[in-house]
Design a protein around this motif. Structure first.
Motif, short mmCIF file in Angstrom:
data_model
loop_
_atom_site.label_atom_id
_atom_site.label_comp_id
_atom_site.label_asym_id
_atom_site.label_seq_id
_atom_site.Cartn_x
_atom_site.Cartn_y
_atom_site.Cartn_z
N LYS A 15 0.83 -1.20 0.00
CA LYS A 15 0.00 0.00 0.00
C LYS A 15 0.87 1.26 0.00
CE LYS A 15 -3.43 2.42 2.81
NZ LYS A 15 -4.16 2.42 4.09
N GLU A 16 1.89 1.29 0.87
CA GLU A 16 2.77 2.45 0.96
C GLU A 16 3.64 2.59 -0.29
OE1 GLU A 16 2.75 4.83 3.34
OE2 GLU A 16 0.98 3.76 4.03
N PHE A 17 4.06 1.47 -0.85
CA PHE A 17 4.90 1.51 -2.05
C PHE A 17 4.14 2.12 -3.23
CE2 PHE A 17 6.23 -0.51 -6.04
CZ PHE A 17 7.56 -0.11 -6.08
N TYR A 18 2.90 1.63 -3.44
CA TYR A 18 2.12 2.12 -4.59
C TYR A 18 1.63 3.55 -4.36
CZ TYR A 18 2.27 -2.52 -6.58
OH TYR A 18 2.72 -3.68 -7.12
N LYS A 19 1.47 3.94 -3.10
CA LYS A 19 1.07 5.32 -2.80
C LYS A 19 2.16 6.30 -3.23
CE LYS A 19 -0.60 6.04 1.34
NZ LYS A 19 -0.62 6.31 2.82
N ARG A 20 3.41 5.89 -3.15
CA ARG A 20 4.53 6.78 -3.45
C ARG A 20 4.92 6.78 -4.92
NH1 ARG A 20 8.46 5.73 1.81
NH2 ARG A 20 6.86 6.15 3.35
N LYS A 21 4.39 5.84 -5.69
CA LYS A 21 4.76 5.79 -7.13
C LYS A 21 4.04 6.84 -7.94
CE LYS A 21 6.08 2.00 -9.12
NZ LYS A 21 6.00 0.73 -9.82
#
Length: 197
Positions: free
Chosen positions: A191-197
């Motif tokens: 969730k955090e990874f895709y939020k930052r992309k």
């Protein structure tokens, strides 16, 4: 986001022929280090309050604590050092009628989960995250510092062990199995990874 400590259910599980319900009861306390906040003083009080049907077993005491209990005449307390391996610890949990956690300050004690996984009901003070895995089907939560409440809870559970079947108590630990906690971490990272992309 709260992700709980996980429990290895391959290491902690109910033993066959687990309980001796002959009328004598083992009350177990476990700590990695029995510092002041772990509440050793409450077990000393319980040793004087409980009748002869109850024997307290404490694991994790250092040499000075063990000698001190013996010198002070606490014959109703079996004082042990740290267990040597997981199997020994599992057997201790499995042989107890109830696990008592008198911690005065804790986040989410793994010992509660270990006891539940072995099918042993838990009594704990309402401190920190200690009561978060305990409900009426697997134990009793007592207000912090209330040793009379702990005594009453011990007598309640030991007098009504049929209300706490091993399978029912062990089932409570399923919610906290390691694999499930890993899944929560993975979902959070994704969730955090895709939020930052």
């Amino acid at each position: 986001k709260v992700i709980y400590n996980g429990i290895n259910l391959k290491a902690f599980f109910p033993e066959e022929n687990k309980k001796d319900v002959s009328g004598s009861y083992t009350i177990l306390g476990v700590a990695n280090v029995w510092e002041k906040r772990k509440g050793l003083v409450y077990f000393k009080k319980l040793a004087k309050m409980l009748d002869e049907r109850y024997q307290i077993v404490l694991a994790g005491l250092n040499l000075f604590q063990r000698i001190g209990l013996k010198m002070a005449g606490y014959s109703r307390i079996t004082a042990m050092g740290r267990t040597q391996n997981v199997e020994e610890l599992r057997r201790l949990y499995g042989s107890a009628a109830v696990y008592v956690n008198t911690t005065l300050e804790d986040n989410f004690p793994t010992t509660n989960l270990e006891a539940l996984s072995c099918g042993t009901p838990v009594i704990t003070f309402r401190t920190g995250g200690s009561p978060e895995c305990v409900d009426k089907d697997c134990g009793i939560v007592v207000e912090k510092g209330n040793v009379e409440g702990v005594k009453a809870a011990i007598e309640e559970i030991c007098g009504n062990l049929e209300r706490y079947p091993v399978e029912q108590v062990a089932e409570k630990a399923q919610k906290f199995r390691e694999e499930r906690m890993v899944e929560h971490y993975m979902k959070l990272f994704e969730k955090e990874f895709y939020k930052r992309k």
